[in-house]
Enzyme design. Structure first.
Site, mmCIF file in Angstrom:
data_model
loop_
_atom_site.group_PDB
_atom_site.id
_atom_site.type_symbol
_atom_site.label_atom_id
_atom_site.label_comp_id
_atom_site.label_asym_id
_atom_site.label_seq_id
_atom_site.Cartn_x
_atom_site.Cartn_y
_atom_site.Cartn_z
ATOM 1 N N ASP A 10 -73.139 -87.283 53.255
ATOM 2 C CA ASP A 10 -71.902 -86.774 53.897
ATOM 3 C C ASP A 10 -71.929 -85.993 55.063
ATOM 4 O O ASP A 10 -72.921 -85.349 55.379
ATOM 5 C CB ASP A 10 -71.407 -85.949 52.724
ATOM 6 C CG ASP A 10 -69.726 -85.599 52.868
ATOM 7 O OD1 ASP A 10 -69.112 -86.532 53.510
ATOM 8 O OD2 ASP A 10 -69.170 -84.687 52.213
ATOM 9 N N HIS A 27 -71.080 -92.477 62.289
ATOM 10 C CA HIS A 27 -71.720 -93.205 61.401
ATOM 11 C C HIS A 27 -72.821 -94.135 61.995
ATOM 12 O O HIS A 27 -74.188 -94.046 61.068
ATOM 13 C CB HIS A 27 -70.713 -94.439 60.805
ATOM 14 C CG HIS A 27 -69.672 -93.730 59.969
ATOM 15 N ND1 HIS A 27 -69.715 -92.955 59.049
ATOM 16 C CD2 HIS A 27 -68.161 -94.008 60.063
ATOM 17 C CE1 HIS A 27 -68.232 -92.512 58.365
ATOM 18 N NE2 HIS A 27 -67.636 -93.060 59.167
ATOM 19 N N LEU A 121 -90.651 -99.794 47.339
ATOM 20 C CA LEU A 121 -89.635 -99.034 47.213
ATOM 21 C C LEU A 121 -88.596 -99.792 46.589
ATOM 22 O O LEU A 121 -88.200 -100.911 47.157
ATOM 23 C CB LEU A 121 -89.229 -98.247 48.636
ATOM 24 C CG LEU A 121 -87.928 -97.653 48.657
ATOM 25 C CD1 LEU A 121 -88.089 -96.282 47.832
ATOM 26 C CD2 LEU A 121 -87.720 -97.296 49.906
HETATM 27 C C1 FPP Z 1 -69.909 -90.269 54.498
HETATM 28 O O1 FPP Z 1 -69.326 -89.245 55.803
HETATM 29 C C2 FPP Z 1 -70.311 -91.373 55.094
HETATM 30 C C3 FPP Z 1 -69.838 -92.519 54.931
HETATM 31 C C4 FPP Z 1 -68.710 -92.727 54.262
HETATM 32 C C5 FPP Z 1 -70.748 -93.487 55.641
HETATM 33 C C6 FPP Z 1 -72.079 -93.823 55.183
HETATM 34 C C7 FPP Z 1 -72.681 -94.919 56.138
HETATM 35 C C8 FPP Z 1 -73.725 -94.645 56.852
HETATM 36 C C9 FPP Z 1 -74.867 -93.392 56.910
HETATM 37 C C10 FPP Z 1 -74.136 -95.371 57.974
HETATM 38 C C11 FPP Z 1 -75.095 -96.764 57.564
HETATM 39 C C12 FPP Z 1 -75.362 -96.891 56.192
HETATM 40 C C13 FPP Z 1 -76.229 -98.097 55.540
HETATM 41 C C14 FPP Z 1 -76.741 -97.895 54.202
HETATM 42 C C15 FPP Z 1 -76.296 -99.289 56.475
HETATM 43 P P1 FPP Z 1 -68.013 -88.961 55.990
HETATM 44 O O2 FPP Z 1 -67.429 -90.045 56.781
HETATM 45 O O3 FPP Z 1 -67.069 -88.933 54.847
HETATM 46 O O4 FPP Z 1 -67.909 -87.436 56.852
HETATM 47 P P2 FPP Z 1 -67.090 -86.347 56.986
HETATM 48 O O5 FPP Z 1 -66.888 -85.941 55.486
HETATM 49 O O6 FPP Z 1 -67.602 -85.342 57.494
HETATM 50 O O7 FPP Z 1 -65.630 -86.874 57.134
#
Ligand code: FPP
Length: 227
Positions: A10, A27, A121
């Site tokens: 997050d 992201h 893994l």
């Molecule tokens: C949450 O942060 C994160 C996500 C919804 C996306 C997670 C994706 C990645 C880490 C990128 C690539 C991953 C893979 C497995 C290829 P948020 O956007 O909710 O953050 P915020 O709470 O600060 O808005």
């Protein structure tokens, strides 16, 4: 050492907003933390790593953000396939990927097939995943297979997306929130919960090691007494 570590990655959006950058950059930076944690999991000989990349609830985000995330997942599958194969990683997906474009579904399924015999893994990526949906689906799978009146815990366990995998030992959540957000709600029943205030794009080795120390300091009684 925990056998199974699950991670709620997050804070990508807030990391970007703090720097006046678009969320998509957050992201993309989050992807480099994904690469790091896979490396740490190898280094510390963790058997199973589950990453929450896209929840069923995330499908309610603006279309443009979903498009950016989808293209990041697609690029990652294309660019990282060889590394995943070379590193003996077994890839699984939790959740319903029919939400994503057909071309991405095919790439994912091909990579899952190619890695199915790997025994390093186990890397689970939760994509369009929700814990409540998973449990409901599991119950429906049992009902379809067995015309019975009583469902056991084992029946539900054996029909989850994580069937054959051990329960989660350690959950790591970055970004400062202290909640489960519908992630692996069955499998986390006895997990130790480690919350980290910094954002996912800032994830680094000392945070991973802190989480392992935290885990090792816990006395896991599973509801029983020590002796
Ligand atoms: C949450 O942060 C994160 C996500 C919804 C996306 C997670 C994706 C990645 C880490 C990128 C690539 C991953 C893979 C497995 C290829 P948020 O956007 O909710 O953050 P915020 O709470 O600060 O808005």
């Amino acid at each position: 050492m925990p056998k199974h570590i699950a991670v709620i990655m997050d804070g990508n959006g807030r990391w970007a907003q703090k720097r006046h950058l678009p969320r998509s950059i957050g992201h993309a930076k989050g992807l480099s933390s994904v690469q790091k944690i896979i490396q740490y999991a190898h280094e510390f000989n963790i058997k199973c790593l589950t990453l929450y990349a896209f929840s069923t609830e995330n499908s309610g985000r603006p279309k443009s953000e979903i498009k950016d995330l989808t293209s990041l997942f697609d690029k990652t599958i294309t660019n990282e396939s060889n590394k995943i194969l070379d590193n003996n990683i077994k890839l699984n997906i939790l959740g319903d990927i029919s939400f994503f474009p057909k071309s991405l579904q095919i790439k994912i399924s091909n990579l899952i097939d190619k890695t199915s015999q790997n025994n390093g893994l186990t890397l689970n990526i939760a994509l369009n995943y929700g814990g409540r949906t998973e449990i409901t689906q599991s119950v429906n799978r049992v009902l379809k297979k067995k015309k019975i009146l009583k469902i056991t815990e084992k029946d539900i366990q054996n029909n989850l997306d994580t069937k054959n995998l051990p329960d989660v030992d350690l959950l790591i959540r970055t970004g400062g929130e202290r909640r489960l957000s519908n992630f692996l709600i069955w499998q986390l029943a006895y997990a130790e919960l480690f919350f980290e205030n910094s954002f996912w794009p800032d994830f680094k080795k000392c945070i991973f090691i802190n989480a392992l120390y935290f885990y090792q300091s816990r006395n896991r009684r599973f509801g029983k007494l020590n002796n």
